[in-house]
Motif scaffolding. Structure first.
Motif, PDB file in Angstrom:
ATOM      1  N   GLN A  65       0.811  -1.214   0.000  1.00 51.04           N
ATOM      2  CA  GLN A  65       0.000   0.000   0.000  1.00 51.04           C
ATOM      3  C   GLN A  65       0.849   1.270   0.000  1.00 51.04           C
ATOM      4  O   GLN A  65       0.547   2.214  -0.734  1.00 51.04           O
ATOM      5  CB  GLN A  65      -0.927  -0.005   1.210  1.00 51.04           C
ATOM      6  CG  GLN A  65      -1.914   1.129   1.222  1.00 51.04           C
ATOM      7  CD  GLN A  65      -2.932   1.004   2.330  1.00 51.04           C
ATOM      8  OE1 GLN A  65      -3.093  -0.059   2.906  1.00 51.04           O
ATOM      9  NE2 GLN A  65      -3.610   2.081   2.630  1.00 51.04           N
ATOM     10  N   TYR A  79      -6.750  -3.583  -5.368  1.00 55.15           N
ATOM     11  CA  TYR A  79      -7.133  -2.569  -4.384  1.00 55.15           C
ATOM     12  C   TYR A  79      -8.552  -2.061  -4.622  1.00 55.15           C
ATOM     13  O   TYR A  79      -9.244  -1.676  -3.677  1.00 55.15           O
ATOM     14  CB  TYR A  79      -6.153  -1.399  -4.388  1.00 55.15           C
ATOM     15  CG  TYR A  79      -4.873  -1.696  -3.648  1.00 55.15           C
ATOM     16  CD1 TYR A  79      -4.888  -2.039  -2.299  1.00 55.15           C
ATOM     17  CD2 TYR A  79      -3.642  -1.649  -4.283  1.00 55.15           C
ATOM     18  CE1 TYR A  79      -3.728  -2.316  -1.605  1.00 55.15           C
ATOM     19  CE2 TYR A  79      -2.469  -1.923  -3.609  1.00 55.15           C
ATOM     20  CZ  TYR A  79      -2.515  -2.254  -2.269  1.00 55.15           C
ATOM     21  OH  TYR A  79      -1.358  -2.537  -1.588  1.00 55.15           O
ATOM     22  N   ASP A 103      -6.531   9.041  -0.357  1.00 54.34           N
ATOM     23  CA  ASP A 103      -6.482  10.076   0.682  1.00 54.34           C
ATOM     24  C   ASP A 103      -5.034  10.427   1.019  1.00 54.34           C
ATOM     25  O   ASP A 103      -4.698  11.597   1.221  1.00 54.34           O
ATOM     26  CB  ASP A 103      -7.218   9.612   1.942  1.00 54.34           C
ATOM     27  CG  ASP A 103      -8.730   9.624   1.765  1.00 54.34           C
ATOM     28  OD1 ASP A 103      -9.219  10.269   0.820  1.00 54.34           O
ATOM     29  OD2 ASP A 103      -9.417   8.961   2.580  1.00 54.34           O
ATOM     30  N   ALA A 113      -9.617   3.901  -1.015  1.00 56.94           N
ATOM     31  CA  ALA A 113      -9.872   5.282  -0.599  1.00 56.94           C
ATOM     32  C   ALA A 113      -8.731   5.789   0.287  1.00 56.94           C
ATOM     33  O   ALA A 113      -8.327   6.960   0.172  1.00 56.94           O
ATOM     34  CB  ALA A 113     -11.200   5.375   0.133  1.00 56.94           C
ATOM     35  N   ALA A 114      -8.202   4.939   1.144  1.00 56.57           N
ATOM     36  CA  ALA A 114      -7.087   5.345   2.015  1.00 56.57           C
ATOM     37  C   ALA A 114      -5.848   5.689   1.191  1.00 56.57           C
ATOM     38  O   ALA A 114      -5.120   6.636   1.514  1.00 56.57           O
ATOM     39  CB  ALA A 114      -6.773   4.232   3.008  1.00 56.57           C
ATOM     40  N   ASN A 123     -11.284  -3.674  -2.629  1.00 61.86           N
ATOM     41  CA  ASN A 123     -11.412  -3.270  -1.239  1.00 61.86           C
ATOM     42  C   ASN A 123     -11.510  -1.741  -1.206  1.00 61.86           C
ATOM     43  O   ASN A 123     -10.494  -1.052  -1.096  1.00 61.86           O
ATOM     44  CB  ASN A 123     -10.208  -3.760  -0.430  1.00 61.86           C
ATOM     45  CG  ASN A 123     -10.354  -3.501   1.044  1.00 61.86           C
ATOM     46  OD1 ASN A 123     -11.264  -2.791   1.475  1.00 61.86           O
ATOM     47  ND2 ASN A 123      -9.461  -4.064   1.815  1.00 61.86           N
ATOM     48  N   PRO A 124     -12.720  -1.193  -1.289  1.00 64.64           N
ATOM     49  CA  PRO A 124     -12.888   0.258  -1.419  1.00 64.64           C
ATOM     50  C   PRO A 124     -12.287   1.072  -0.272  1.00 64.64           C
ATOM     51  O   PRO A 124     -11.807   2.181  -0.499  1.00 64.64           O
ATOM     52  CB  PRO A 124     -14.400   0.450  -1.474  1.00 64.64           C
ATOM     53  CG  PRO A 124     -14.953  -0.869  -1.870  1.00 64.64           C
ATOM     54  CD  PRO A 124     -13.990  -1.895  -1.367  1.00 64.64           C
ATOM     55  N   GLU A 125     -12.293   0.535   0.950  1.00 61.59           N
ATOM     56  CA  GLU A 125     -11.739   1.285   2.077  1.00 61.59           C
ATOM     57  C   GLU A 125     -10.231   1.485   1.903  1.00 61.59           C
ATOM     58  O   GLU A 125      -9.701   2.578   2.130  1.00 61.59           O
ATOM     59  CB  GLU A 125     -12.013   0.571   3.410  1.00 61.59           C
ATOM     60  CG  GLU A 125     -13.481   0.558   3.808  1.00 61.59           C
ATOM     61  CD  GLU A 125     -14.262  -0.568   3.139  1.00 61.59           C
ATOM     62  OE1 GLU A 125     -13.639  -1.537   2.646  1.00 61.59           O
ATOM     63  OE2 GLU A 125     -15.500  -0.467   3.098  1.00 61.59           O
ATOM     64  N   THR A 126      -9.535   0.443   1.499  1.00 65.18           N
ATOM     65  CA  THR A 126      -8.095   0.541   1.282  1.00 65.18           C
ATOM     66  C   THR A 126      -7.795   1.444   0.099  1.00 65.18           C
ATOM     67  O   THR A 126      -6.867   2.264   0.147  1.00 65.18           O
ATOM     68  CB  THR A 126      -7.485  -0.855   1.044  1.00 65.18           C
ATOM     69  OG1 THR A 126      -7.861  -1.703   2.130  1.00 65.18           O
ATOM     70  CG2 THR A 126      -5.980  -0.796   0.947  1.00 65.18           C
TER      71      THR A 126
END
Length: 132
Positions: free
Chosen positions: A26, A79, A91, A87-88, A82-85
């Motif tokens: 990531q 990635y 961000d 988005a992170a 997994n939308p949360e990852t």
């Protein structure tokens, strides 16, 4: 016969959809997308007459990070699942871009120079060597 073909098609389709894990970590993905964003911004402003005519290709950005386009696309697809990852990651890229912009805006312009700012490309993160 149609049922057999349909069953075979579903089996083949089911075997192709494996749970892929991202090959690119990531934090490295953040670095790659950050550099690609800078490259894209340079490309978008390169047609202005008063801008620096120096554009970095996407291939060279990926090469800098030790990736090829297929690895990057596969990592991006993994990635996206997994939308949360995902988005992170974006961000983090956004916050880095904001910090860089604030740092550039905070610099006081020299009164000796012309009206357009001169940017030393070697000082930008995209052009710095990882070894430094």
């Amino acid at each position: 016969m149609k049922q057999i073909v349909a069953i075979l098609f579903l089996l083949v389709l089911g075997s192709c959809s494996q749970n892929e894990t991202a090959v690119v970590p990531q934090d490295k993905m953040v670095d790659v997308i950050y550099d690609l964003t800078l490259s894209s911004s340079a490309r978008n402003t390169s047609n202005r007459r008063d801008s620096v005519q120096y554009v970095v290709s996407y291939e060279s950005v990926l090469k800098k990070h030790g990736l090829d386009s297929l690895q990057f696309v596969k990592a991006q697809d993994a990635y996206r699942k997994n939308p949360e990852t995902f988005a992170a990651i974006y961000d983090s890229v956004n916050s880095r871009l904001r910090k860089e912009l604030e740092a550039i805006r905070a610099e006081k312009p020299d009164t000796d120079t012309e009206s357009s700012p001169v940017i030393n490309l070697k000082t930008l993160p995209l052009y710095r060597n990882k070894a430094e």
